[in-house]
Design a protein around this motif. Structure first.
Motif, PDB file in Angstrom:
ATOM      1  N   ALA A  50       4.271   1.047  18.259  1.00 52.43           N
ATOM      2  CA  ALA A  50       5.631   0.955  18.763  1.00 52.43           C
ATOM      3  C   ALA A  50       6.476   2.152  18.345  1.00 52.43           C
ATOM      4  O   ALA A  50       7.447   2.480  18.990  1.00 52.43           O
ATOM      5  CB  ALA A  50       6.283  -0.336  18.270  1.00 52.43           C
ATOM      6  N   SER A  51       6.106   2.825  17.272  1.00 53.07           N
ATOM      7  CA  SER A  51       6.895   3.929  16.764  1.00 53.07           C
ATOM      8  C   SER A  51       6.010   4.846  15.936  1.00 53.07           C
ATOM      9  O   SER A  51       5.007   4.410  15.374  1.00 53.07           O
ATOM     10  CB  SER A  51       8.052   3.401  15.904  1.00 53.07           C
ATOM     11  OG  SER A  51       8.733   4.456  15.260  1.00 53.07           O
ATOM     12  N   MET A  52       6.366   6.106  15.870  1.00 54.43           N
ATOM     13  CA  MET A  52       5.654   7.040  15.010  1.00 54.43           C
ATOM     14  C   MET A  52       6.080   6.895  13.565  1.00 54.43           C
ATOM     15  O   MET A  52       5.576   7.579  12.682  1.00 54.43           O
ATOM     16  CB  MET A  52       5.904   8.476  15.478  1.00 54.43           C
ATOM     17  CG  MET A  52       5.135   8.879  16.719  1.00 54.43           C
ATOM     18  SD  MET A  52       3.344   8.866  16.456  1.00 54.43           S
ATOM     19  CE  MET A  52       3.183  10.203  15.260  1.00 54.43           C
ATOM     20  N   TYR A  53       7.014   5.993  13.309  1.00 50.47           N
ATOM     21  CA  TYR A  53       7.570   5.839  11.972  1.00 50.47           C
ATOM     22  C   TYR A  53       7.283   4.454  11.407  1.00 50.47           C
ATOM     23  O   TYR A  53       7.271   3.457  12.128  1.00 50.47           O
ATOM     24  CB  TYR A  53       9.083   6.100  11.982  1.00 50.47           C
ATOM     25  CG  TYR A  53       9.398   7.544  12.261  1.00 50.47           C
ATOM     26  CD1 TYR A  53       9.561   8.455  11.235  1.00 50.47           C
ATOM     27  CD2 TYR A  53       9.484   8.004  13.571  1.00 50.47           C
ATOM     28  CE1 TYR A  53       9.817   9.791  11.496  1.00 50.47           C
ATOM     29  CE2 TYR A  53       9.736   9.339  13.843  1.00 50.47           C
ATOM     30  CZ  TYR A  53       9.899  10.227  12.798  1.00 50.47           C
ATOM     31  OH  TYR A  53      10.144  11.542  13.076  1.00 50.47           O
ATOM     32  N   LEU A  54       7.048   4.415  10.101  1.00 49.12           N
ATOM     33  CA  LEU A  54       6.834   3.175   9.377  1.00 49.12           C
ATOM     34  C   LEU A  54       7.978   2.978   8.396  1.00 49.12           C
ATOM     35  O   LEU A  54       8.690   3.927   8.052  1.00 49.12           O
ATOM     36  CB  LEU A  54       5.499   3.217   8.624  1.00 49.12           C
ATOM     37  CG  LEU A  54       4.242   3.451   9.459  1.00 49.12           C
ATOM     38  CD1 LEU A  54       3.032   3.628   8.543  1.00 49.12           C
ATOM     39  CD2 LEU A  54       4.011   2.303  10.430  1.00 49.12           C
ATOM     40  N   THR A  55       8.148   1.757   7.921  1.00 52.89           N
ATOM     41  CA  THR A  55       9.193   1.462   6.943  1.00 52.89           C
ATOM     42  C   THR A  55       8.638   0.613   5.818  1.00 52.89           C
ATOM     43  O   THR A  55       7.666  -0.136   5.997  1.00 52.89           O
ATOM     44  CB  THR A  55      10.377   0.712   7.586  1.00 52.89           C
ATOM     45  OG1 THR A  55       9.914  -0.537   8.127  1.00 52.89           O
ATOM     46  CG2 THR A  55      11.010   1.535   8.695  1.00 52.89           C
ATOM     47  N   VAL A 113      16.770  -1.020  -0.815  1.00 57.23           N
ATOM     48  CA  VAL A 113      16.626   0.185  -0.003  1.00 57.23           C
ATOM     49  C   VAL A 113      15.530  -0.016   1.036  1.00 57.23           C
ATOM     50  O   VAL A 113      14.650  -0.860   0.883  1.00 57.23           O
ATOM     51  CB  VAL A 113      16.298   1.427  -0.856  1.00 57.23           C
ATOM     52  CG1 VAL A 113      17.450   1.799  -1.759  1.00 57.23           C
ATOM     53  CG2 VAL A 113      15.027   1.217  -1.659  1.00 57.23           C
ATOM     54  N   SER A 114      15.597   0.765   2.083  1.00 61.22           N
ATOM     55  CA  SER A 114      14.556   0.820   3.099  1.00 61.22           C
ATOM     56  C   SER A 114      14.167   2.274   3.276  1.00 61.22           C
ATOM     57  O   SER A 114      15.036   3.128   3.435  1.00 61.22           O
ATOM     58  CB  SER A 114      15.061   0.237   4.420  1.00 61.22           C
ATOM     59  OG  SER A 114      14.043   0.248   5.406  1.00 61.22           O
ATOM     60  N   VAL A 115      12.869   2.558   3.210  1.00 58.85           N
ATOM     61  CA  VAL A 115      12.369   3.925   3.316  1.00 58.85           C
ATOM     62  C   VAL A 115      11.704   4.105   4.677  1.00 58.85           C
ATOM     63  O   VAL A 115      10.868   3.294   5.078  1.00 58.85           O
ATOM     64  CB  VAL A 115      11.361   4.239   2.194  1.00 58.85           C
ATOM     65  CG1 VAL A 115      10.876   5.676   2.292  1.00 58.85           C
ATOM     66  CG2 VAL A 115      11.989   3.985   0.829  1.00 58.85           C
ATOM     67  N   VAL A 116      12.078   5.158   5.387  1.00 61.08           N
ATOM     68  CA  VAL A 116      11.527   5.458   6.708  1.00 61.08           C
ATOM     69  C   VAL A 116      10.684   6.720   6.585  1.00 61.08           C
ATOM     70  O   VAL A 116      11.154   7.732   6.063  1.00 61.08           O
ATOM     71  CB  VAL A 116      12.650   5.683   7.741  1.00 61.08           C
ATOM     72  CG1 VAL A 116      12.066   5.927   9.128  1.00 61.08           C
ATOM     73  CG2 VAL A 116      13.613   4.502   7.757  1.00 61.08           C
ATOM     74  N   GLY A 144      22.966  -5.676   6.039  1.00 58.35           N
ATOM     75  CA  GLY A 144      22.926  -6.014   7.459  1.00 58.35           C
ATOM     76  C   GLY A 144      21.565  -5.692   8.021  1.00 58.35           C
ATOM     77  O   GLY A 144      20.676  -5.216   7.310  1.00 58.35           O
ATOM     78  N   SER A 145      21.369  -5.945   9.283  1.00 58.08           N
ATOM     79  CA  SER A 145      20.060  -5.746   9.905  1.00 58.08           C
ATOM     80  C   SER A 145      19.763  -4.258  10.107  1.00 58.08           C
ATOM     81  O   SER A 145      20.629  -3.482  10.506  1.00 58.08           O
ATOM     82  CB  SER A 145      20.000  -6.471  11.251  1.00 58.08           C
ATOM     83  OG  SER A 145      20.128  -7.869  11.068  1.00 58.08           O
ATOM     84  N   VAL A 146      18.504  -3.891   9.816  1.00 55.51           N
ATOM     85  CA  VAL A 146      18.028  -2.519   9.969  1.00 55.51           C
ATOM     86  C   VAL A 146      16.687  -2.577  10.678  1.00 55.51           C
ATOM     87  O   VAL A 146      15.825  -3.388  10.333  1.00 55.51           O
ATOM     88  CB  VAL A 146      17.846  -1.822   8.605  1.00 55.51           C
ATOM     89  CG1 VAL A 146      17.289  -0.411   8.788  1.00 55.51           C
ATOM     90  CG2 VAL A 146      19.151  -1.795   7.829  1.00 55.51           C
ATOM     91  N   THR A 147      16.476  -1.718  11.680  1.00 59.67           N
ATOM     92  CA  THR A 147      15.180  -1.671  12.342  1.00 59.67           C
ATOM     93  C   THR A 147      14.852  -0.239  12.716  1.00 59.67           C
ATOM     94  O   THR A 147      15.741   0.592  12.873  1.00 59.67           O
ATOM     95  CB  THR A 147      15.151  -2.565  13.599  1.00 59.67           C
ATOM     96  OG1 THR A 147      13.805  -2.670  14.084  1.00 59.67           O
ATOM     97  CG2 THR A 147      16.015  -1.987  14.704  1.00 59.67           C
ATOM     98  N   VAL A 148      13.570   0.037  12.856  1.00 57.18           N
ATOM     99  CA  VAL A 148      13.087   1.325  13.353  1.00 57.18           C
ATOM    100  C   VAL A 148      12.166   1.051  14.527  1.00 57.18           C
ATOM    101  O   VAL A 148      11.289   0.185  14.448  1.00 57.18           O
ATOM    102  CB  VAL A 148      12.334   2.103  12.266  1.00 57.18           C
ATOM    103  CG1 VAL A 148      11.641   3.330  12.857  1.00 57.18           C
ATOM    104  CG2 VAL A 148      13.284   2.538  11.164  1.00 57.18           C
ATOM    105  N   GLY A 149      12.355   1.744  15.622  1.00 54.76           N
ATOM    106  CA  GLY A 149      11.506   1.541  16.783  1.00 54.76           C
ATOM    107  C   GLY A 149      11.651   2.678  17.769  1.00 54.76           C
ATOM    108  O   GLY A 149      12.486   3.565  17.597  1.00 54.76           O
ATOM    109  N   LYS A 150      10.814   2.653  18.781  1.00 55.86           N
ATOM    110  CA  LYS A 150      10.910   3.620  19.867  1.00 55.86           C
ATOM    111  C   LYS A 150      11.515   2.912  21.068  1.00 55.86           C
ATOM    112  O   LYS A 150      11.041   1.843  21.459  1.00 55.86           O
ATOM    113  CB  LYS A 150       9.536   4.190  20.215  1.00 55.86           C
ATOM    114  CG  LYS A 150       9.590   5.305  21.254  1.00 55.86           C
ATOM    115  CD  LYS A 150       8.254   6.003  21.389  1.00 55.86           C
ATOM    116  CE  LYS A 150       8.367   7.193  22.335  1.00 55.86           C
ATOM    117  NZ  LYS A 150       7.094   7.936  22.429  1.00 55.86           N
TER     118      LYS A 150
END
Length: 293
Positions: A50-55, A113-116, A144-150
């Protein structure tokens, strides 16, 4: 250009910290390096598709200065066995509570914390694993809500879980620190870090995000480029008002002012400084490329 070179040099120093055997942060290595991982290989693969990035999420356990000047090493605790990662003085750190950029000095022990990071980032085989190449860090990630996606052309993430409705108050930024206002069009087809609070009970859920960070490569070093040709290629009109008056560039509500033989410029009245001064060479006006980023 100075900012960009500093970023490149800092990242180079970060990578020299990596000692011993390294691996890429792909699905197998994430599980192998974290024996207590709560993600299956299948779930990590789905996230990667779904994304080139992980968290990874967790809480700050410690922050220590490294042997490399300007670089700190943050240790994070979580159910996956934890993570250590390097933070340079210009690493992107965004506060989830305020949506503003902060520094590593504002991270504190116990903070969520959230690391991307890029899924192909090299990861040390220590326990906890060491990650040198961090795309971004979210401070106060539990605010609050945090997400990473394409997000596709409809601004729906590739897992069909979330659709973005970009509002007038949505702050859209990129890794280059763009001076030009970004829009929903710039998010389409891109990987992005998104802050949001409320969603609809639909499939996909819809939300109006407060903050969007478009993930990707850092800006290339600035170079001197022909002003009119480059400006018009980027959709700007160019108005010459005489040597004693500013050169005026306009596009979609963005007004930029440049002065001949001066590196300073203004975007909607806010002054900044470019890597190169605007200059006239053989009848052609040249300007620093970074003003169009």
């Amino acid at each position: 250009m100075k900012k960009n070179l500093t970023k490149v040099m800092a990242m180079g120093m970060v990578m020299t910290i990596l000692a011993g055997t390294t691996a890429f942060a792909n699905d197998t290595m994430l599980i192998a390096a974290n024996p207590n991982a709560d993600k299956t290989i299948e779930s990590v693969q789905a996230e990667a598709e779904a994304s080139m990035y992980l968290t990874q999420n967790g809480t700050v356990a410690s922050i220590e200065a490294s042997e490399t000047e300007g670089v700190s090493i943050v240790t994070m605790d979580n159910e996956m066995g934890g993570l250590r990662f390097a933070v340079a003085s210009n690493t992107i750190i965004v506060d989830r509570a305020t949506g503003s950029y902060v520094t590593v000095n504002e991270l504190t022990e116990g903070m969520a914390v959230s690391v991307v990071y890029d899924m192909n980032s090299p990861m040390g085989m220590s326990l906890p694993p060491f990650l040198g190449n961090v795309a971004a860090v979210v401070a106060n990630a539990d605010a609050g809500s945090v997400t990473v996606g394409k997000f596709d052309k409809d601004l729906t993430d590739m897992k069909n879980m979330l659709q973005l409705n970009i509002g007038d108050e949505t702050s859209i930024q990129n890794m280059q620190g763009s001076r030009i206002r970004l829009s929903a069009e710039d998010v389409k087809g891109q990987d992005a870090l998104v802050f949001y609070d409320f969603t609809t009970r639909s499939i996909p859920a819809q939300t109006t995000p407060s903050f969007v960070l478009i993930l990707g490569e850092q800006a290339a070093p600035a170079v001197s480029v022909p002003l009119r040709e480059t400006a018009e290629a980027n959709g700007f009109s160019v108005k010459w008002q005489g040597k004693a008056k500013p050169i005026l560039l306009e596009k979609d509500g963005v007004s930029m002012q440049l002065m001949l033989d001066d590196a300073t410029f203004k975007v909607n009245g806010v002054e900044d400084e470019a890597a190169f001064a605007t200059e006239l060479k053989d009848g052609v006006m040249f300007v620093s490329s970074e003003i169009f980023e």
